[in-house]
Write a protein that holds these residues in place. Structure first.
Motif, PDB file in Angstrom:
ATOM      1  N   SER A  37       0.828  -1.211   0.000  1.00  0.00           N
ATOM      2  CA  SER A  37       0.000   0.000   0.000  1.00  0.00           C
ATOM      3  C   SER A  37       0.860   1.259   0.000  1.00  0.00           C
ATOM      4  O   SER A  37       0.609   2.202  -0.759  1.00  0.00           O
ATOM      5  CB  SER A  37      -0.924  -0.023   1.220  1.00  0.00           C
ATOM      6  N   GLN A  40       2.595   1.569  -3.354  1.00  0.00           N
ATOM      7  CA  GLN A  40       1.673   2.033  -4.391  1.00  0.00           C
ATOM      8  C   GLN A  40       1.364   3.513  -4.232  1.00  0.00           C
ATOM      9  O   GLN A  40       1.340   4.271  -5.223  1.00  0.00           O
ATOM     10  CB  GLN A  40       0.376   1.211  -4.296  1.00  0.00           C
ATOM     11  N   THR A  41       1.162   3.972  -3.010  1.00  0.00           N
ATOM     12  CA  THR A  41       0.859   5.383  -2.759  1.00  0.00           C
ATOM     13  C   THR A  41       2.016   6.279  -3.174  1.00  0.00           C
ATOM     14  O   THR A  41       1.821   7.317  -3.828  1.00  0.00           O
ATOM     15  CB  THR A  41       0.547   5.592  -1.269  1.00  0.00           C
ATOM     16  N   GLU A  44       2.317   6.395  -6.938  1.00  0.00           N
ATOM     17  CA  GLU A  44       1.248   7.203  -7.535  1.00  0.00           C
ATOM     18  C   GLU A  44       1.528   8.694  -7.350  1.00  0.00           C
ATOM     19  O   GLU A  44       1.288   9.500  -8.263  1.00  0.00           O
ATOM     20  CB  GLU A  44      -0.094   6.816  -6.917  1.00  0.00           C
ATOM     21  N   ASP A  45       2.032   9.063  -6.180  1.00  0.00           N
ATOM     22  CA  ASP A  45       2.387  10.476  -5.944  1.00  0.00           C
ATOM     23  C   ASP A  45       3.484  10.930  -6.891  1.00  0.00           C
ATOM     24  O   ASP A  45       3.447  12.048  -7.424  1.00  0.00           O
ATOM     25  CB  ASP A  45       2.848  10.666  -4.487  1.00  0.00           C
TER      26      ASP A  45
END
Length: 546
Positions: A37, A40-41, A44-45
């Protein structure tokens, strides 16, 4: 063929292993989920940041000027330098942008660089220089220039780890003349992901250890009382029923098992009073069930009986008689058990016991004699107390014989009695009865005397024909242990036995001399008085015949 045992482990190990496994699986799963998680965060940022850079940057560049730049010699032209300066401003506005460049699609469907923000010779890409490793996403933007694109994966080379983004550049007519490409460093993200992963796993490990210790403690709280119950059950298996296990547990089921074990112990205590405990222990040790079966063995049989008990019972109140008999039988039984004897049965005030079964004992005759002497020693104190209360004393007579006899379980399939059957039991009973005739307390057979003569002091009583037998049997009085008898008793018994030897060999006068000596030492001895009278009668009869 021996049955193969199935694999098993202790409950404590099983619970602890299951608990630790559950914690580890949970911790690892949570670590993977959290790590994924976070990863992935962060990606994505980074992709959003890069998307914003290329989207805004492509709008700041005038596309018309790209059509003028077609040859590498134009790197110093005003148009090239103006675009390069704009690219450098865009690059410098974001600290993580390392490379910023523009590319076009050639007539040969190949990608070629146009303007590069890098101005260091040897590192900058020249006009027309072919880009030899375009990705599918890079080709997609030329085929469908509808917006900005960012790669979904990182790529690594000798300079580091990167993520690339692209945006179309349009001229004043709205036609795409180039694309703006940017390579943003993902090294910090990768390092952060690694440090985060290490932190997560370290945290999970610490939590796992703590929770595992808690689990082991919890497991111990379950298994400790169960281990105590196991030890108690093993004691019950050995018929050691006098222990009282104190068990403290919060678990209802364990308390229930403890209560059941205590109730079983109470039942077995009662059961133990009805059957020989040594027999049950032997059956348990041999892992056998009691069945109808008997075997021939050499045993020593013991009979005891209280003289004139009928008269005593008629004069004594029943409750008082009952209490007295409980004390009497309890003490005699304890003595017999201490000497490794087996109680066969109680017949009113009589006790029948035997030695040599079910436990094998080599010196069974000696142990039976030891028990008989100890019983008489107990009765001295017992009778002294009875007499002090003005109650009738118990004169207990004992008969002992050794011989081959049938021993084992007899009865019906559902009701057994462990007992002995045969002539030795009858002889022991008859010997007990002969005590009354000779005025003795303990009579043993010549077979028993031969086995104990090196330890026990005995004296010859008579050669009698016991009821049920056709041949005579020499019988002896058991006096005491040789190492415990006084010098006077030893001399008295030796003189008496010498007199009996003369008597059996028909030397009546010599026998009478020895018995007179014994009489001078103990006038109250009933055997001496009886033998004097018998010898005098035989001498008179011989004189009359002469």
């Amino acid at each position: 063929m021996k049955k193969r045992e199935s694999f098993c482990i202790s409950l404590e190990v099983g619970i602890a292993t299951a608990f630790i496994t559950l914690v580890l699986v949970t911790s690892i799963s949570l670590s993977i989920i959290i790590s994924s998680s976070v990863k992935q965060t962060m990606r994505e940022d980074l992709q959003k940041q890069l998307h914003n850079v290329v989207s805004v940057g492509s709008l700041l560049i005038q596309g018309d000027e790209f059509e003028l730049l077609v040859h590498e010699s134009q790197v110093n032209s005003p148009e090239y330098l103006a675009i390069q300066k704009k690219l450098q401003e865009i690059r410098d506005s974001s600290l993580d942008i390392r490379y910023l460049y523009t590319m076009r699609l050639t007539s040969e469907e190949k990608l070629a660089f146009i303007v590069d923000a890098e101005d260091t010779p040897g590192e900058m890409s020249l006009i027309g220089e072919e880009y030899d490793s375009p990705t599918d996403l890079l080709r997609e933007i030329f085929a469908n220039p509808t917006g900005s694109y960012v790669e979904n994966t990182f790529h690594s080379d000798q300079w580091g780890t990167w993520i690339s983004g692209y945006a179309p550049i349009f001229n004043s007519s709205g036609q795409m003349v180039a694309i703006l490409g940017a390579d943003m460093s993902a090294q910090k993200v990768v390092e952060y992901e690694r440090s985060m992963l290490v932190l997560i796993f370290l945290t999970s490990a610490v939590v796992s250890i703590i929770v595992s210790l808690i689990g082991m403690q919890f497991s111990n709280r379950i298994t400790k009382p169960l281990k105590l119950l196991e030890e108690d059950l093993n004691r019950i298996r050995r018929l050691e029923l006098d222990t009282n296990l104190q068990l403290h547990t919060i678990f209802k089921e364990v308390r229930s098992v403890h209560s059941s074990v205590n109730n079983m112990k109470k039942g077995l205590r009662s059961f133990k009073k009805y059957v020989p405990a040594s027999l049950v222990r032997q059956l348990i040790d041999l892992e056998k069930e009691a069945t109808l079966a008997m075997e021939r063995k050499e045993l020593t049989v013991f009979f005891s009986d209280i003289a004139d008990f009928t008269t005593i019972s008629e004069k004594t109140p029943l409750d008082k008689l009952g209490n007295t008999m409980v004390t009497y039988l309890t003490n005699l039984t304890q003595i017999i058990h201490k000497q490794e004897g087996t109680i066969d049965k109680y017949i009113g005030d009589s006790i029948m016991a035997f030695w040599g079964a079910p436990l094998e004992v080599k010196n069974h005759a000696l142990l039976a004699c030891e028990a008989a002497l100890e019983c008489q020693q107990f009765l001295q104190d017992f009778n002294a107390e009875m007499s002090s209360r003005g109650e009738d004393v118990f004169v207990t007579r004992i008969g002992i014989h050794t011989g081959e006899i049938l021993v084992g379980n007899i009865g019906a399939e559902d009701r057994l009695n462990y007992t002995v059957i045969g002539d030795p039991a009858n002889v022991a009973s008859r010997l007990e009865g002969l005590n009354k005739h000779y005025g003795t307390l303990i009579l043993i057979s010549e077979v028993t005397q031969a086995k104990v003569k090196d330890v026990m002091l005995t004296r010859i009583v008579d050669k009698a024909v016991v009821k049920g037998r056709n041949t005579g049997l020499v019988i002896y009085e058991l006096v005491d242990r040789l190492d415990r008898a006084s010098r006077e008793v030893l001399e008295f018994s030796e003189t008496y036995n010498q007199g009996m030897e003369h008597y059996f060999n028909h030397r009546w006068s010599l026998a009478l001399e020895h018995f007179y000596i014994c009489q001078s030492l103990n006038e109250a001895d009933p055997l001496v008085q009886a033998m004097i009278e018998r010898c005098q009668g035989l001498l008179e009869a011989a004189s009359d015949q002469a």
